[in-house]
Design an enzyme around this catalytic site. Structure first.
Site, PDB file in Angstrom:
ATOM      1  N   ARG A  80       5.479  11.915  -2.971  1.00  0.00           N
ATOM      2  CA  ARG A  80       5.611  12.584  -1.617  1.00  0.00           C
ATOM      3  C   ARG A  80       6.574  11.848  -0.608  1.00  0.00           C
ATOM      4  O   ARG A  80       7.338  10.988  -0.815  1.00  0.00           O
ATOM      5  CB  ARG A  80       4.363  12.007  -1.098  1.00  0.00           C
ATOM      6  CG  ARG A  80       3.149  12.256  -1.827  1.00  0.00           C
ATOM      7  CD  ARG A  80       2.216  13.349  -1.192  1.00  0.00           C
ATOM      8  NE  ARG A  80       1.137  13.638  -2.327  1.00  0.00           N
ATOM      9  CZ  ARG A  80       0.052  12.937  -2.259  1.00  0.00           C
ATOM     10  NH1 ARG A  80      -0.163  11.974  -1.369  1.00  0.00           N
ATOM     11  NH2 ARG A  80      -0.999  13.305  -3.245  1.00  0.00           N
ATOM     12  N   ASN A 124       8.131  -5.723  -0.724  1.00  0.00           N
ATOM     13  CA  ASN A 124       8.153  -4.602   0.268  1.00  0.00           C
ATOM     14  C   ASN A 124       6.409  -4.472   0.501  1.00  0.00           C
ATOM     15  O   ASN A 124       5.968  -3.793  -0.664  1.00  0.00           O
ATOM     16  CB  ASN A 124       8.383  -3.365  -0.521  1.00  0.00           C
ATOM     17  CG  ASN A 124       8.425  -2.089   0.185  1.00  0.00           C
ATOM     18  OD1 ASN A 124       7.881  -2.211   1.305  1.00  0.00           O
ATOM     19  ND2 ASN A 124       9.097  -1.177  -0.208  1.00  0.00           N
ATOM     20  N   GLU A 130      12.281  -9.884   1.791  1.00  0.00           N
ATOM     21  CA  GLU A 130      11.656  -8.706   2.661  1.00  0.00           C
ATOM     22  C   GLU A 130      12.762  -7.592   2.080  1.00  0.00           C
ATOM     23  O   GLU A 130      13.954  -7.555   2.121  1.00  0.00           O
ATOM     24  CB  GLU A 130      11.500  -8.638   4.004  1.00  0.00           C
ATOM     25  CG  GLU A 130      11.190  -7.402   4.655  1.00  0.00           C
ATOM     26  CD  GLU A 130      10.867  -7.249   6.100  1.00  0.00           C
ATOM     27  OE1 GLU A 130      11.988  -7.958   6.797  1.00  0.00           O
ATOM     28  OE2 GLU A 130      10.119  -6.697   6.901  1.00  0.00           O
ATOM     29  N   ALA A 146       2.913  -0.788   4.681  1.00  0.00           N
ATOM     30  CA  ALA A 146       2.662  -1.045   6.354  1.00  0.00           C
ATOM     31  C   ALA A 146       2.016  -2.247   6.517  1.00  0.00           C
ATOM     32  O   ALA A 146       2.057  -2.534   7.899  1.00  0.00           O
ATOM     33  CB  ALA A 146       1.467   0.151   6.587  1.00  0.00           C
ATOM     34  N   ARG A 183      13.034   3.966  12.801  1.00  0.00           N
ATOM     35  CA  ARG A 183      11.628   4.787  12.778  1.00  0.00           C
ATOM     36  C   ARG A 183      11.076   4.480  13.970  1.00  0.00           C
ATOM     37  O   ARG A 183      11.472   3.766  15.025  1.00  0.00           O
ATOM     38  CB  ARG A 183      11.224   4.545  11.301  1.00  0.00           C
ATOM     39  CG  ARG A 183      12.167   4.808  10.046  1.00  0.00           C
ATOM     40  CD  ARG A 183      11.486   4.664   8.784  1.00  0.00           C
ATOM     41  NE  ARG A 183      10.219   5.639   8.667  1.00  0.00           N
ATOM     42  CZ  ARG A 183       9.353   5.638   7.765  1.00  0.00           C
ATOM     43  NH1 ARG A 183       9.363   4.558   6.924  1.00  0.00           N
ATOM     44  NH2 ARG A 183       8.210   6.416   7.825  1.00  0.00           N
ATOM     45  N   TYR A 238      11.720   8.357   1.403  1.00  0.00           N
ATOM     46  CA  TYR A 238      11.546   7.184   0.366  1.00  0.00           C
ATOM     47  C   TYR A 238      12.352   7.536  -0.748  1.00  0.00           C
ATOM     48  O   TYR A 238      12.608   6.786  -1.571  1.00  0.00           O
ATOM     49  CB  TYR A 238      10.174   6.939   0.247  1.00  0.00           C
ATOM     50  CG  TYR A 238       9.349   6.539   1.482  1.00  0.00           C
ATOM     51  CD1 TYR A 238       9.971   5.307   2.277  1.00  0.00           C
ATOM     52  CD2 TYR A 238       8.292   7.366   1.852  1.00  0.00           C
ATOM     53  CE1 TYR A 238       8.896   4.902   3.385  1.00  0.00           C
ATOM     54  CE2 TYR A 238       7.685   6.698   2.903  1.00  0.00           C
ATOM     55  CZ  TYR A 238       7.956   5.821   3.659  1.00  0.00           C
ATOM     56  OH  TYR A 238       7.332   5.297   4.975  1.00  0.00           O
ATOM     57  N   PRO A 246       0.882  -1.236   0.047  1.00  0.00           N
ATOM     58  CA  PRO A 246      -0.045  -0.263   0.021  1.00  0.00           C
ATOM     59  C   PRO A 246       0.728   1.275   0.045  1.00  0.00           C
ATOM     60  O   PRO A 246       1.851   1.403   0.706  1.00  0.00           O
ATOM     61  CB  PRO A 246      -0.877   0.039   1.139  1.00  0.00           C
ATOM     62  CG  PRO A 246      -0.043  -1.198   2.098  1.00  0.00           C
ATOM     63  CD  PRO A 246       0.677  -2.103   1.099  1.00  0.00           C
ATOM     64  N   ASN A 247       0.500   2.275  -0.823  1.00  0.00           N
ATOM     65  CA  ASN A 247       0.900   3.395  -0.734  1.00  0.00           C
ATOM     66  C   ASN A 247       2.089   3.501  -1.807  1.00  0.00           C
ATOM     67  O   ASN A 247       2.661   4.871  -1.860  1.00  0.00           O
ATOM     68  CB  ASN A 247       1.000   4.207   0.483  1.00  0.00           C
ATOM     69  CG  ASN A 247      -0.299   4.241   1.128  1.00  0.00           C
ATOM     70  OD1 ASN A 247      -1.238   4.962   0.738  1.00  0.00           O
ATOM     71  ND2 ASN A 247      -0.284   3.717   2.239  1.00  0.00           N
ATOM     72  N   HIS A 296      12.652  -3.060   2.149  1.00  0.00           N
ATOM     73  CA  HIS A 296      12.141  -1.682   2.569  1.00  0.00           C
ATOM     74  C   HIS A 296      13.219  -0.515   1.863  1.00  0.00           C
ATOM     75  O   HIS A 296      14.530  -0.793   2.026  1.00  0.00           O
ATOM     76  CB  HIS A 296      12.134  -1.617   3.813  1.00  0.00           C
ATOM     77  CG  HIS A 296      11.136  -2.374   4.486  1.00  0.00           C
ATOM     78  ND1 HIS A 296       9.776  -2.388   4.297  1.00  0.00           N
ATOM     79  CD2 HIS A 296      11.316  -3.632   5.175  1.00  0.00           C
ATOM     80  CE1 HIS A 296       9.148  -3.524   4.858  1.00  0.00           C
ATOM     81  NE2 HIS A 296      10.023  -4.249   5.402  1.00  0.00           N
TER      82      HIS A 296
HETATM   83  O1  CA2 Z   1      10.568   1.606   3.788  1.00  0.00           O
HETATM   84  C1  CA2 Z   1       9.831   0.944   3.321  1.00  0.00           C
HETATM   85  O2  CA2 Z   1       9.865   0.610   2.134  1.00  0.00           O
HETATM   86  C2  CA2 Z   1       8.272   0.888   3.861  1.00  0.00           C
HETATM   87  O3  CA2 Z   1       7.879  -0.380   3.603  1.00  0.00           O
HETATM   88  C3  CA2 Z   1       7.327   1.787   3.171  1.00  0.00           C
HETATM   89  C4  CA2 Z   1       6.134   1.953   4.113  1.00  0.00           C
HETATM   90  C5  CA2 Z   1       6.206   1.913   5.433  1.00  0.00           C
HETATM   91  O4  CA2 Z   1       4.887   1.798   6.080  1.00  0.00           O
HETATM   92  C6  CA2 Z   1       7.221   0.779   6.077  1.00  0.00           C
HETATM   93  O5  CA2 Z   1       7.193   0.836   7.431  1.00  0.00           O
HETATM   94  C7  CA2 Z   1       8.413   0.897   5.513  1.00  0.00           C
HETATM   95  C8  CA2 Z   1       5.294   3.148   3.526  1.00  0.00           C
HETATM   96  C9  CA2 Z   1       5.040   3.126   1.908  1.00  0.00           C
HETATM   97  C10 CA2 Z   1       4.378   4.278   1.978  1.00  0.00           C
HETATM   98  O6  CA2 Z   1       4.955   4.908   0.728  1.00  0.00           O
HETATM   99  C11 CA2 Z   1       4.893   6.326   0.548  1.00  0.00           C
HETATM  100  C12 CA2 Z   1       5.270   6.736  -0.528  1.00  0.00           C
HETATM  101  C13 CA2 Z   1       5.465   8.080  -0.883  1.00  0.00           C
HETATM  102  C14 CA2 Z   1       4.700   8.991  -0.066  1.00  0.00           C
HETATM  103  C15 CA2 Z   1       4.009   8.519   1.131  1.00  0.00           C
HETATM  104  C16 CA2 Z   1       4.102   7.130   1.495  1.00  0.00           C
END
Ligand code: CA2
Length: 145
Positions: A20, A77, A101, A80, A110, A25, A12-13, A103
């Protein structure tokens, strides 16, 4: 003989990547990462199938599919869902295909709620904290399996 297939699954996301929060990221989009992976996969004699979904069940279905299609490995990946999903833990445990896995950020550096990883508890190994390069490092690991 056909190239060995690597599934690259994103949760997700991650479709918002590059648009963003670049300070966390990075500025690469998911399409940019797919292109980097395609190039590296070519060098390694692998094929990549990269997907993204905001829905947990899609990720579960694709893990099952990876095994059914005889994939060499899955890079996952799970976003969340990493920190919440018993369904992903069970799905990874239910297949013989190794799951790595991945990330972009380092969840251990974090918030505390990111320190638990259901994916990591079931995965072959984990690579985190290197931005887009995490995916490339994971692909190299998959090639060596
Ligand atoms: O660091 C990573 O790859 C994560 O999997 C990213 C997830 C986060 O919940 C994990 O703890 C670590 C979040 C992905 C959200 O991606 C976004 C991208 C652009 C703007 C906002 C969120």
């Amino acid at each position: 003989m056909a190239n060995k297939l690597i599934y690259v699954l994103n949760g997700p996301n991650l479709n918002l990547l590059g648009l963003r929060e670049p300070e966390i990221y990075g500025s690469d989009t998911l399409d940019d990462i797919a292109a980097l992976l395609e190039d590296r996969a070519g060098e390694l004699g692998l094929s990549v199938d990269m997907r993204q979904s905001n829905h947990e069940g899609h990720l579960v279905d694709w893990l099952h599919e990876a095994q059914a299609e005889g994939a060499q490995a899955v890079l996952l990946n799970a976003g969340a869902f990493t920190h919440t999903s018993v369904a992903l833990y069970d799905a990874i445990r239910s297949i013989r295909t190794p799951v790595i896995e991945v990330h972009l950020s380092n969840p251990h550096a974090r918030e505390a709620f990111r320190h638990k990883s259901y994916v990591g508890m079931a995965a072959k190994g984990s690579i985190a904290g290197f931005g887009a390069r995490s995916y490339l490092l994971a692909l190299d690991a998959a090639a060596a399996l």
